[in-house]
Design an enzyme around this catalytic site. Structure first.
Site, short mmCIF file in Angstrom:
data_model
loop_
_atom_site.label_atom_id
_atom_site.label_comp_id
_atom_site.label_asym_id
_atom_site.label_seq_id
_atom_site.Cartn_x
_atom_site.Cartn_y
_atom_site.Cartn_z
N HIS A 23 0.87 -1.19 0.00
CA HIS A 23 0.00 0.00 0.00
C HIS A 23 0.90 1.23 0.00
O HIS A 23 0.74 2.12 -0.81
CB HIS A 23 -0.94 0.00 1.20
CG HIS A 23 -1.96 1.10 1.16
ND1 HIS A 23 -3.15 1.06 1.83
CD2 HIS A 23 -1.97 2.29 0.51
CE1 HIS A 23 -3.84 2.18 1.58
NE2 HIS A 23 -3.14 2.94 0.80
N GLU A 30 1.06 7.98 -4.04
CA GLU A 30 1.96 7.54 -2.96
C GLU A 30 3.26 8.34 -2.96
O GLU A 30 3.79 8.68 -1.91
CB GLU A 30 2.24 6.03 -3.09
CG GLU A 30 1.02 5.16 -2.79
CD GLU A 30 0.46 5.34 -1.39
OE1 GLU A 30 1.23 5.40 -0.42
OE2 GLU A 30 -0.78 5.43 -1.26
N HIS A 53 3.42 10.77 0.18
CA HIS A 53 4.29 10.16 1.21
C HIS A 53 5.77 10.12 0.81
O HIS A 53 6.64 10.40 1.62
CB HIS A 53 3.83 8.72 1.50
CG HIS A 53 2.39 8.60 1.89
ND1 HIS A 53 1.91 9.01 3.10
CD2 HIS A 53 1.31 8.13 1.21
CE1 HIS A 53 0.60 8.78 3.17
NE2 HIS A 53 0.21 8.25 2.03
P1 AMP Z 1 -3.06 6.74 1.24
O1 AMP Z 1 -3.36 8.22 1.20
O2 AMP Z 1 -1.64 6.42 1.03
O3 AMP Z 1 -3.69 6.05 2.38
O4 AMP Z 1 -3.75 6.13 -0.06
C1 AMP Z 1 -5.10 6.11 -0.18
C2 AMP Z 1 -5.47 6.27 -1.61
O5 AMP Z 1 -4.95 5.23 -2.41
C3 AMP Z 1 -6.96 6.25 -1.80
O6 AMP Z 1 -7.30 7.16 -2.83
C4 AMP Z 1 -7.23 4.83 -2.23
O7 AMP Z 1 -8.39 4.75 -2.98
C5 AMP Z 1 -6.00 4.51 -3.04
N1 AMP Z 1 -5.61 3.12 -3.00
C6 AMP Z 1 -5.32 2.39 -1.92
N2 AMP Z 1 -4.94 1.16 -2.27
C7 AMP Z 1 -4.98 1.11 -3.62
C8 AMP Z 1 -4.66 0.11 -4.59
N3 AMP Z 1 -4.18 -1.09 -4.25
N4 AMP Z 1 -4.83 0.43 -5.88
C9 AMP Z 1 -5.24 1.65 -6.23
N5 AMP Z 1 -5.52 2.64 -5.39
C10 AMP Z 1 -5.41 2.37 -4.08
#
Ligand code: AMP
Length: 263
Positions: free
Chosen positions: A72, A124, A128
């Site tokens: 993730h 990401e 991050h």
């Molecule tokens: P974060 O801000 O790093 O927690 O990422 C969350 C974002 O990533 C949200 O928009 C989710 O819909 C998206 N997301 C999380 N896991 C996946 C995945 N495996 N594939 C695509 N988008 C993802």
């Protein structure tokens, strides 16, 4: 007389250090928290089958290339809170990760195939990854993705669970402690787990697991055993802390049914 006393009081009040301090401190605090270096990293992995069970409007696809727990993210954290979007000018560049894109599709896939292929990696990196640039190992976007792939391989949750004979199975379930103990036995510390509870069946599915690392990329204890440094689970709206009172399902990847439409 009264008016001049009032004016004098106001002047004294504004000039006094005790009046300026809170304002100055607040300002400094904001600046410090935006520019200060992070304290530790969270490495979070997804079990793709559960992720594709989340209700919502995304078309979720577990492609043939995916056969394991996937990344993730690798997220810099403060002991309280976390930084994000640390370098707004360092925008995601797909060309920089081109040499490792096959590995990223396998181990860090965009499961939401209704979104552009690069959009998950872009999110990401910009949210991050740019905050990890203070690490000596991370000088650019490619380093960040490459390093995270390496960490997934080192802390491969699927393989670690398999060592304790915990494998995906649609006809049986596990106790929550079995997952925690299996990982804790192999690594230095326990992971933090999150689950998805399916509304219709009320069954609990293992969704994601995370561990914490120091800046030398060694695992540190951020599990519930270590109350002093217990990391808040940063899950999405579909996930919650796994309940020890309910069985935990670990569904098979079921790649015959590759495309799952969630509505
Ligand atoms: P974060 O801000 O790093 O927690 O990422 C969350 C974002 O990533 C949200 O928009 C989710 O819909 C998206 N997301 C999380 N896991 C996946 C995945 N495996 N594939 C695509 N988008 C993802």
């Amino acid at each position: 007389m009264h008016i001049s006393f009032l004016v004098l009081s106001v002047v004294v009040l504004f000039a006094s250090p005790s009046f300026q301090k809170p304002h100055g401190n607040n300002h400094d605090q904001n600046q410090v928290s935006e520019s200060k270096d992070f304290d530790y990293l969270v490495l979070r992995q997804i079990w793709p089958k559960t992720s594709c069970m989340f209700p919502g409007s995304h078309q979720c696809t577990i492609k043939n290339t995916v056969s394991s727990w996937v990344i993730h993210g690798l997220w810099p954290n403060y002991n309280v809170g976390f930084p994000s979007f640390c370098n707004k000018t360092d925008k995601f560049r797909p060309d920089l990760i081109q040499p490792i894109v096959a590995d990223l599709e396998k181990y860090w896939p965009n499961l939401y195939t209704d979104t552009p292929l690069n959009s998950f990696w872009q999110h990401e990196w910009e949210k991050h990854g740019t905050c990890a640039l203070s690490l000596k190992q991370v000088t650019n976007e490619r380093d960040y993705f490459q390093m995270t792939l390496g960490l997934r391989e080192k802390f491969d949750f699927g393989t670690l669970l398999e060592k304790a004979s915990i494998v995906p199975d649609n006809s049986k379930s596990y106790e929550l402690a079995e997952f925690i103990n299996a990982i804790e036995k192999e690594l230095a510390f326990a992971p933090v787990l999150s689950c998805f509870v399916e509304k219709e069946s009320k069954r609990q599915f293992l969704a994601e697991m995370q561990i914490c690392l120091n800046k030398s990329l060694e695992q540190i204890d951020c599990s519930e055993h270590n109350k002093a440094k217990m990391v808040a689970m940063r899950a999405n709206e579909h996930e919650q802390q796994c309940s020890p009172k309910m069985p935990v399902h670990y569904p098979v990847l079921d790649r015959n049914q590759k495309i799952i439409f969630n509505f």
